[in-house]
Scaffold this active site. Structure first.
Site, PDB file in Angstrom:
ATOM      1  N   LYS A 279       0.865  -1.189   0.000  1.00  0.00           N
ATOM      2  CA  LYS A 279       0.000   0.000   0.000  1.00  0.00           C
ATOM      3  C   LYS A 279       0.895   1.230   0.000  1.00  0.00           C
ATOM      4  CE  LYS A 279      -4.048   1.989   2.251  1.00  0.00           C
ATOM      5  NZ  LYS A 279      -3.666   3.384   2.186  1.00  0.00           N
ATOM      6  N   ARG A 299      -8.392  11.921  -7.293  1.00  0.00           N
ATOM      7  CA  ARG A 299      -9.596  11.301  -6.726  1.00  0.00           C
ATOM      8  C   ARG A 299     -10.884  12.059  -6.974  1.00  0.00           C
ATOM      9  NH1 ARG A 299      -9.514   7.834  -1.621  1.00  0.00           N
ATOM     10  NH2 ARG A 299     -11.647   8.479  -1.330  1.00  0.00           N
TER      11      ARG A 299
END
Ligand code: AMP
Length: 578
Positions: A279, A299
């Site tokens: 991650k 995003r």
């Protein structure tokens, strides 16, 4: 201020010419005047159905979703600050600073200030101003399409004299308005604060109702295309099935569920093996390529390629004609990740040069290649396609392994941490890519108990070394459309960040109480903590133990913050463990 909801009032909102800005504003007022979701949907769907032109339909839906331009548009910001709007209101309506300040204190929102300024202004003053613009359209009613072209003009006004130019554009718009609610909603659209109790879900339902489609059809088209304005026209034409993913048009990102520990994570998957990936702690980004054009979307689906020229240049050299990758932009030097905070320098153009904050793009998914959408294909196939690309640094592949056992997950987790990464994201190899959805196909595992994404609602000046700067932040989580305070944090930011926050908080202050300011809920923080406790101190009923700010989430908007439900879940899970 708001009209009461009764049958007569709603009759008033029946409008004849739907393409005018007046019709839009009256619709907003009617939506705002009722708390009933069904009524809101009814009013909005009637209005959307009446809009003849597809362009107007797209504009209305974009505005109603609290945006100025549709997702993925070349222009995404009008760059008009409060003070510019303030000056345009003073000039147009012949008001003083003090007048406007007193309206602002009364309403706490600039749209309502504009409405009151209009109501109390002299029609003669507005007529004189209007005649000074010397336009053949000045007698005609302002239309939605004229508002859009003025917004484009605002976006294009840059450089020397831009503010004066923007004020003139605003005055020319304001002078053409005929009723006060138009002023209210013109300013609210411009400040992206509609405040009419209309979340995107209700806009989707209204589109479905207006054009006789199912909510499911509308919702999935919206998730795939990431563009509600486009979805509205597809719904009107009966072509929702055509909503598709394509290069240079951003789609919503697939989201990850979270697990507390490897055991919990393991149980979330029905079968093995699964893909386990590092991650990365950076900025989620979609990288799009069509011919030699490359765009990067963050995003919130904004184009951010200009901040990352080396990624754009490296991607434009890829041999594939077209491509969409999903991945994470990470500050990176000498084979190691650097602090996430450094990325802010790139985003805010504070980095002196590219070398100042070098980057890596870790690609972990492929959504489109050579005219073919891959989102419905299993991850294992997408990964194969991804691994066949000849990526060159700063583009690279994420570290990924197929694992079968909990021990392998624990081992890889430690490996990820020891190399400076955040943990793992574990993924089901048979899963498709589901834009905008948080499912069980991707599960993340991080180090802390968990962190919460919260929004700042109030802030105070600090003491001692921190005197003169606003360094104490009160923050809240979401419950439905309400915000519930859950704590206060003092530590975690650098002195420079606190200084920047001070300016920012001043500019979004709603009420200035001297040492304390109530601010607009705009700034999202990621906070870490040791535990969650029940508490009477805050209206959420909970408090965080030892909260500390991990970072400012410039990439997240306030509607993406965590909910009180998540707080309850974490609270319960600690109790089980205790
Ligand atoms: P969080 O921001 O904590 O909710 O964690 C989810 C985020 O992790 C995603 O939105 C990505 O930005 C990021 N991420 C980092 N590495 C990966 C990966 N290998 N796969 C998926 N997401 C990742």
């Amino acid at each position: 201020m708001r009209p009461e909801t009764n049958e007569d009032e709603e009759e008033r909102y029946e409008v004849s010419s739907s393409s005018t800005f007046e019709a839009f504003a009256l619709t907003c007022e009617a939506i705002s005047s009722t708390r009933s979701k069904l009524k809101k949907i009814e009013v909005l769907s009637n209005y959307l159905r009446q809009l003849q032109s597809e362009q107007d339909l797209q504009t209305a839906v974009t505005f109603l979703s609290g945006k100025i331009f549709p997702a993925g548009a070349d222009e995404c910001e009008v760059n008009v600050g409060y003070s510019t709007i303030w000056r345009a209101l003073e000039e147009t309506f012949g008001k003083s600073q003090d007048d406007l300040s007193s309206y602002y204190l009364r309403h706490g929102d600039l749209g309502s200030v504009a409405e009151e300024a209009f109501k109390t202004s002299s029609p003669q003053q507005r007529r004189i101003l209007l005649s000074s613009f010397d336009s053949s359209d000045s007698e005609k009613q302002l239309t939605l399409s004229e508002v859009v072209s003025s917004f484009h003009e605002l976006a294009r006004a840059k450089g020397k004299g831009a503010i004066e130019r923007k004020i003139l554009i605003l005055e020319a718009l304001l002078a053409r308005l005929r009723i006060p609610v138009e002023a209210k909603y013109l300013i609210r659209v411009l400040t992206s604060e509609m405040r009419i109790g209309l979340v995107e879900g209700l806009v989707e339902e209204s589109i479905a109702k207006a054009f006789g489609r199912t909510l499911e059809e509308v919702r999935s088209a919206n998730l795939v295309s990431g563009n509600i304005a486009l979805v509205s026209t597809l719904a009107k034409r009966g072509e929702l099935h055509l909503a598709k993913i394509e290069p240079l048009k951003p789609t919503n990102f697939m989201l990850a569920d979270s697990a507390q520990d490897p055991q919990d994570l393991f149980q979330k998957f029905d079968s093995m093996p699964v893909f386990s990936e590092f991650k990365y702690d950076g900025i989620r980004a979609q990288l799009h390529k069509r011919s030699d054009i490359v765009k990067i979307f963050s995003r919130n689906l904004e184009e951010v390629g200009k901040f990352f020229p080396e990624l754009v240049s490296s991607a434009s050299k890829l041999e594939q004609e077209d491509l969409i990758l999903d991945g994470e932009i990470v500050p990176f030097r000498d084979g190691k990740p650097l602090s996430f905070q450094l990325l802010q320098r790139r985003l805010r153009k504070k980095a002196r040069s590219i070398e100042d904050v070098p980057l890596m793009y870790f690609a972990f998914d492929l959504l489109f290649r050579n005219s073919v959408s891959f989102i419905e294909r299993p991850l294992s196939e997408r990964v194969m396609a991804l691994e066949s690309l000849k990526l060159e640094q700063p583009l690279t592949l994420s570290s990924r392994r197929l694992v079968n056992r909990i021990e392998e997950i624990s081992e890889m987790f430690s490996e990820s941490k020891s190399q400076g990464y955040e943990g793992l994201v574990v993924k089901d190899p048979n899963s498709s890519y589901t834009p905008g959805r948080r499912g069980r196909s991707w599960v993340k595992l991080k180090k802390e108990l968990d962190t919460l994404d919260v929004v700042i609602v109030a802030a105070e000046y600090g003491h001692g070394k921190r005197a003169g700067v606003i360094s104490d932040y009160t923050f809240a989580v979401r419950e439905g459309s309400d915000l519930k305070v859950i704590g206060k944090a003092y530590s975690g930011l650098t002195d420079l960040e606190i200084k920047e926050m001070t300016d920012l908080l001043k500019s979004i202050t709603e009420i200035d109480q001297g040492y304390r300011r109530i601010v607009k809920p705009k700034i999202v923080l990621e906070v870490a903590f040791d535990a969650i406790q029940k508490s009477e101190r805050h209206d959420s009923g909970f408090a965080l133990r030892f909260p500390r700010i991990k970072r400012i989430r410039w990439d997240k908007s306030p509607n993406e913050i965590d909910t009180l439900d998540k707080v309850r879940q974490i609270y319960e899970s600690q109790r089980v463990r205790a």
